[in-house]
Structures are given as structure tokens and as C-alpha cells.
Write a protein that holds these residues in place. Structure first.
Motif, PDB file in Angstrom:
ATOM      1  N   ILE A   4       0.819  -1.207   0.000  1.00  0.00           N
ATOM      2  CA  ILE A   4       0.000   0.000   0.000  1.00  0.00           C
ATOM      3  C   ILE A   4       0.858   1.264   0.000  1.00  0.00           C
ATOM      4  N   TRP A   5       2.176   1.096   0.127  1.00  0.00           N
ATOM      5  CA  TRP A   5       3.069   2.262   0.211  1.00  0.00           C
ATOM      6  C   TRP A   5       4.479   1.795  -0.053  1.00  0.00           C
ATOM      7  N   ASN A   6       5.214   2.519  -0.872  1.00  0.00           N
ATOM      8  CA  ASN A   6       6.610   2.207  -1.149  1.00  0.00           C
ATOM      9  C   ASN A   6       7.488   3.357  -0.678  1.00  0.00           C
ATOM     10  N   GLY A   7       8.598   3.025  -0.057  1.00  0.00           N
ATOM     11  CA  GLY A   7       9.505   4.053   0.427  1.00  0.00           C
ATOM     12  C   GLY A   7      10.782   3.424   0.918  1.00  0.00           C
ATOM     13  N   ALA A   8      11.347   4.000   1.979  1.00  0.00           N
ATOM     14  CA  ALA A   8      12.606   3.491   2.517  1.00  0.00           C
ATOM     15  C   ALA A   8      12.659   3.750   4.014  1.00  0.00           C
ATOM     16  N   ILE A   9      13.406   2.894   4.716  1.00  0.00           N
ATOM     17  CA  ILE A   9      13.681   3.099   6.137  1.00  0.00           C
ATOM     18  C   ILE A   9      14.984   3.875   6.235  1.00  0.00           C
ATOM     19  N   SER A  10      14.958   4.992   6.950  1.00  0.00           N
ATOM     20  CA  SER A  10      16.156   5.783   7.166  1.00  0.00           C
ATOM     21  C   SER A  10      16.757   5.395   8.508  1.00  0.00           C
ATOM     22  N   PHE A  11      17.887   4.676   8.458  1.00  0.00           N
ATOM     23  CA  PHE A  11      18.568   4.160   9.656  1.00  0.00           C
ATOM     24  C   PHE A  11      19.929   4.832   9.717  1.00  0.00           C
ATOM     25  N   GLY A  12      19.979   6.063  10.272  1.00  0.00           N
ATOM     26  CA  GLY A  12      21.202   6.847  10.208  1.00  0.00           C
ATOM     27  C   GLY A  12      21.469   7.227   8.759  1.00  0.00           C
ATOM     28  N   LEU A  13      22.649   6.865   8.260  1.00  0.00           N
ATOM     29  CA  LEU A  13      22.980   7.105   6.863  1.00  0.00           C
ATOM     30  C   LEU A  13      22.635   5.922   5.984  1.00  0.00           C
ATOM     31  N   VAL A  14      22.054   4.872   6.579  1.00  0.00           N
ATOM     32  CA  VAL A  14      21.659   3.677   5.833  1.00  0.00           C
ATOM     33  C   VAL A  14      20.220   3.841   5.366  1.00  0.00           C
ATOM     34  N   SER A  15      19.977   3.583   4.092  1.00  0.00           N
ATOM     35  CA  SER A  15      18.635   3.651   3.523  1.00  0.00           C
ATOM     36  C   SER A  15      18.229   2.259   3.057  1.00  0.00           C
ATOM     37  N   ILE A  16      17.054   1.793   3.531  1.00  0.00           N
ATOM     38  CA  ILE A  16      16.585   0.436   3.219  1.00  0.00           C
ATOM     39  C   ILE A  16      15.287   0.548   2.433  1.00  0.00           C
ATOM     40  N   PRO A  17      15.299   0.280   1.125  1.00  0.00           N
ATOM     41  CA  PRO A  17      14.048   0.323   0.350  1.00  0.00           C
ATOM     42  C   PRO A  17      13.074  -0.747   0.840  1.00  0.00           C
ATOM     43  N   ILE A  18      11.833  -0.348   1.090  1.00  0.00           N
ATOM     44  CA  ILE A  18      10.839  -1.290   1.617  1.00  0.00           C
ATOM     45  C   ILE A  18       9.488  -1.076   0.972  1.00  0.00           C
ATOM     46  N   LYS A  19       8.623  -2.056   1.165  1.00  0.00           N
ATOM     47  CA  LYS A  19       7.216  -1.976   0.792  1.00  0.00           C
ATOM     48  C   LYS A  19       6.394  -2.133   2.062  1.00  0.00           C
ATOM     49  N   LEU A  20       5.317  -1.385   2.158  1.00  0.00           N
ATOM     50  CA  LEU A  20       4.443  -1.447   3.322  1.00  0.00           C
ATOM     51  C   LEU A  20       3.227  -2.305   2.977  1.00  0.00           C
ATOM     52  N   VAL A  21       2.980  -3.325   3.803  1.00  0.00           N
ATOM     53  CA  VAL A  21       1.890  -4.273   3.554  1.00  0.00           C
ATOM     54  C   VAL A  21       1.007  -4.331   4.803  1.00  0.00           C
ATOM     55  N   ASN A  22      -0.299  -4.360   4.603  1.00  0.00           N
ATOM     56  CA  ASN A  22      -1.205  -4.500   5.749  1.00  0.00           C
ATOM     57  C   ASN A  22      -0.963  -5.836   6.448  1.00  0.00           C
ATOM     58  N   ALA A  23      -0.842  -5.797   7.786  1.00  0.00           N
ATOM     59  CA  ALA A  23      -0.618  -7.024   8.555  1.00  0.00           C
ATOM     60  C   ALA A  23      -1.911  -7.603   9.109  1.00  0.00           C
ATOM     61  N   THR A  24      -3.003  -6.861   9.025  1.00  0.00           N
ATOM     62  CA  THR A  24      -4.281  -7.339   9.569  1.00  0.00           C
ATOM     63  C   THR A  24      -5.375  -7.190   8.523  1.00  0.00           C
ATOM     64  N   GLU A  25      -6.479  -7.884   8.748  1.00  0.00           N
ATOM     65  CA  GLU A  25      -7.646  -7.773   7.878  1.00  0.00           C
ATOM     66  C   GLU A  25      -8.901  -8.005   8.707  1.00  0.00           C
ATOM     67  N   SER A  26      -9.962  -7.358   8.301  1.00  0.00           N
ATOM     68  CA  SER A  26     -11.222  -7.504   9.018  1.00  0.00           C
ATOM     69  C   SER A  26     -11.968  -8.729   8.502  1.00  0.00           C
ATOM     70  N   ARG A  27     -12.467  -9.553   9.428  1.00  0.00           N
ATOM     71  CA  ARG A  27     -13.232 -10.739   9.077  1.00  0.00           C
ATOM     72  C   ARG A  27     -14.706 -10.591   9.452  1.00  0.00           C
TER      73      ARG A  27
END
Length: 339
Positions: A4-27
């Protein structure tokens, strides 16, 4: 899973490209609104209140309603021009123990997926660092047009992120606690502890939504033949005043034991046992002195001397006194000098 979202984790000077995924769903089972007379579907149309024209999504924009009711239009370009460094970045600002995060702040949950092969190494590095430190990362990110607060933690082999409410979004519990002062007795706490111990622990994965299952069964029955569903027994009304708290706790312990297949008769009446127990005197009350009852009991426990023993002891004492007197008199008599 779809991101649902693409970006990066900023860990100091380290950049980690990531994708954001929903971890829950309504039943939960969702319902539609219908016209009760003919079963027709009720739909909502978006209509402009000025000209009555029905609008499509492309014709609808954003606006802020001022205090006087006037609308201030806000465009996507206005929002994009704002200085928002976290627009495409999850910026880690601190690492703290998990216990410092108030569960009241917990919001939506997401999984963070490494985006591409180059992201695997720094992603794994952050994951293992979080594991070894036994801490969580506090981060800021932007999603759906607003900046948010998040918490990163390790779940299995992945990094999960929980959206957090800002501290000023947590309301103070004013007027929630009981206003009437109440004293809880030790016997009541003992029974509450016994009830907690009897209920024990539970595997959270074994719990399920009984109400949802009942709704699904009812829908299936009505879809097949429109059969009426037998009404369930009415639930007992809650929230009433507890007349005898001790009796309610004891009954709860018995019921919990019966549910677990244990002997209900083994429930101990802790209140009765507490009443039967002798009262303990504190050092302040006794002042460090032995009570009269204790002194009498100790005296009564000592073995009594027999009459013959007393006579023998008295005879020995008299003889010893006579011997001492003779020796004293002999020393006091002057010796005769020879002529």
C-alpha cells in the motif's frame, strides 16, 4: 500481499528500500442497507448541495471547513509543497525498550518487506540489531496525507511496524475511576487470586469469533430455505450491583473449576478461614513484653517437683548449714598457749 506504500527506512545514513503491507484484515460480516418493503438496495449518491448535480470521484476535491462554516479549498499540489521529510521515508528517531511504549498508543499494524535484492542486507542488519538489543525503533512516517508515529519491532523473520497515536491524542481518564472510596479486604483479594489461578492461561490462537460464526450459519440457513433461526437464550443482565462479593467470587471459582473438569468441592472458603485464624498482635501493641497468658502457660508446662524431692533438698540444706556453722565456731575459738 499487495503493498500500500513504497519508500525506505532511514537508519542513520543507511537507507533500506521497503514496501508497506497491511498485517491485519477484518473478518466481520458486512451488511447492506435495503428498502424493507421490496428489498431494493439503498445507495448513496454524492450530490453537490448548491446545484444538485451528482458528481464522480474525479470531480471531488478537498477543503477545510472554517469556524464560520466557509470552505477553504486544499489541492494535492498544496499538500505536496509542504516540507514533509517523511513523505517517502520511515525515519527512525530512537531505539527504546518495548515497555516504554504505552499500549494505548497502538494503532494499525503493517509488515515491512525488503524492496529488491540490494535491500536484503541492510534489512537483515536492522532486524538482527533489533533482536540483539531487545529494543524497538520509534519512527516517523507519512501515510494518506498526514505524518504519523510508528514503532518497528521484529516478528519472526520480518520487521513489523505499528502505527502509534501521538501522545496528545490520548485522552486523560478524567471522571472514569470510581468516585466512591472503596476498601478491598485481603480475603476478597485472596479469592480473586484463586479465580485468576483457576482460569489460568489460554492459547490466544485458539480463540475465535463465536458471534460471526453464528451470523454466517444464520445467513446460510436463510439462503437455503428461509428457515427461521431459533432465538438463543437471553443473556444475563450485567452491570448490576453485587450484593455479596465474596459469594460471587466463590461461585466464580467453582464454575471455573467445573469448566476445567476439576472438583468444585475443593474450593476453600478463604473468608471463613481468615475469620477462624487467631489475630496476630503487632510489636507495637505488646511492646515486646510477654502476655500474662503466655507466662501462665509456660509456668504450667514446667515439671512439678515431688514432695520427697523437696524434703531431701531441705535436709541437705540444713546439714550444709550446720557444717558451715561448726567450722566457723572452730575458727573463732582461741588456742591455749603452752606454759
Amino acid at each position: 500481499m499487495r503493498s500500500i506504500w513504497n519508500g525506505a527506512i532511514s537508519f542513520g545514513l543507511v537507507s533500506i528500500p521497503i514496501k508497506l503491507v497491511n498485517a491485519t484484515e477484518s473478518r466481520s460480516v458486512s451488511f447492506r442497507q435495503i428498502h424493507t418493503e421490496d428489498g431494493g438496495r439503498i445507495r448513496y449518491r454524492k450530490v453537490c448541495e448548491l446545484d444538485g448535480e451528482e458528481l464522480t470521484a474525479a470531480d471531488i476535491g478537498k477543503a477545510y471547513e472554517d469556524a464560520d462554516g466557509s470552505m477553504i479549498p486544499i489541492t494535492d499540489e498544496d499538500l505536496a509543497a509542504l516540507p514533509l521529510p517523511t513523505a517517502k521515508t520511515i525515519e527512525i528517531v530512537a531505539f527504546v525498550p518495548a515497555g516504554e511504549i504505552d499500549p494505548m498508543q497502538m494503532d494499525a499494524a503493517y509488515y515491512l518487506s525488503a524492496n529488491g535484492v540490494p535491500a536484503a542486507k541492510p534489512y537483515t542488519l536492522l532486524r538482527e540489531a533489533l533482536k540483539r538489543s531487545e529494543k524497538v525503533a520509534v519512527a516517523k512516517y507519512a501515510l494518506r496525507g498526514r505524518e504519523r508515529l510508528g514503532m518497528l519491532r521484529v516478528v519472526g523473520d520480518v520487521i513489523a511496524m505499528h502505527g502509534l497515536l501521538w501522545p496528545d491524542e490520548i485522552r486523560e481518564p478524567e471522571g472514569v475511576a470510581p468516585e466512591t472510596p472503596v476498601t478491598v479486604r485481603d480475603a476478597e483479594l485472596d479469592l480473586a487470586d484463586a479465580l485468576m489461578a483457576t482460569l489460568g492461561e489460554v492459547d490466544i490462537t485458539s480463540l475465535h469469533d463465536d458471534y460471526r460464526e453464528a451470523v454466517e450459519e444464520m445467513i446460510a440457513a436463510k439462503a437455503e430455505g428461509g428457515a427461521a433461526v431459533a432465538p438463543s437464550a437471553p443473556a444475563e443482565e450485567g452491570g448490576g450491583r453485587v450484593i455479596d462479593l465474596m459469594a460471587a467470587l466463590e461461585s466464580s471459582v467453582r464454575a471455573a473449576k467445573e469448566a476445567r473438569g476439576e472438583e468444585a468441592a475443593s474450593v476453600t472458603d478463604l473468608s471463613a478461614r481468615k475469620r477462624a485464624a487467631p489475630a496476630r498482635s503487632t510489636p507495637k501493641e505488646t511492646g515486646g513484653k510477654k502476655s500474662t497468658a503466655t507466662a501462665r502457660a509456660k509456668k504450667a508446662a514446667e515439671p512439678k517437683k515431688s514432695t520427697s524431692t523437696k524434703k531431701t533438698a531441705a535436709k541437705k540444706t540444713t546439714t550444709a548449714k550446720k557444717t558451715t556453722a561448726k567450722k566457723t565456731a572452730k575458727k573463732a575459738t582461741p588456742r591455749k598457749r603452752s606454759a
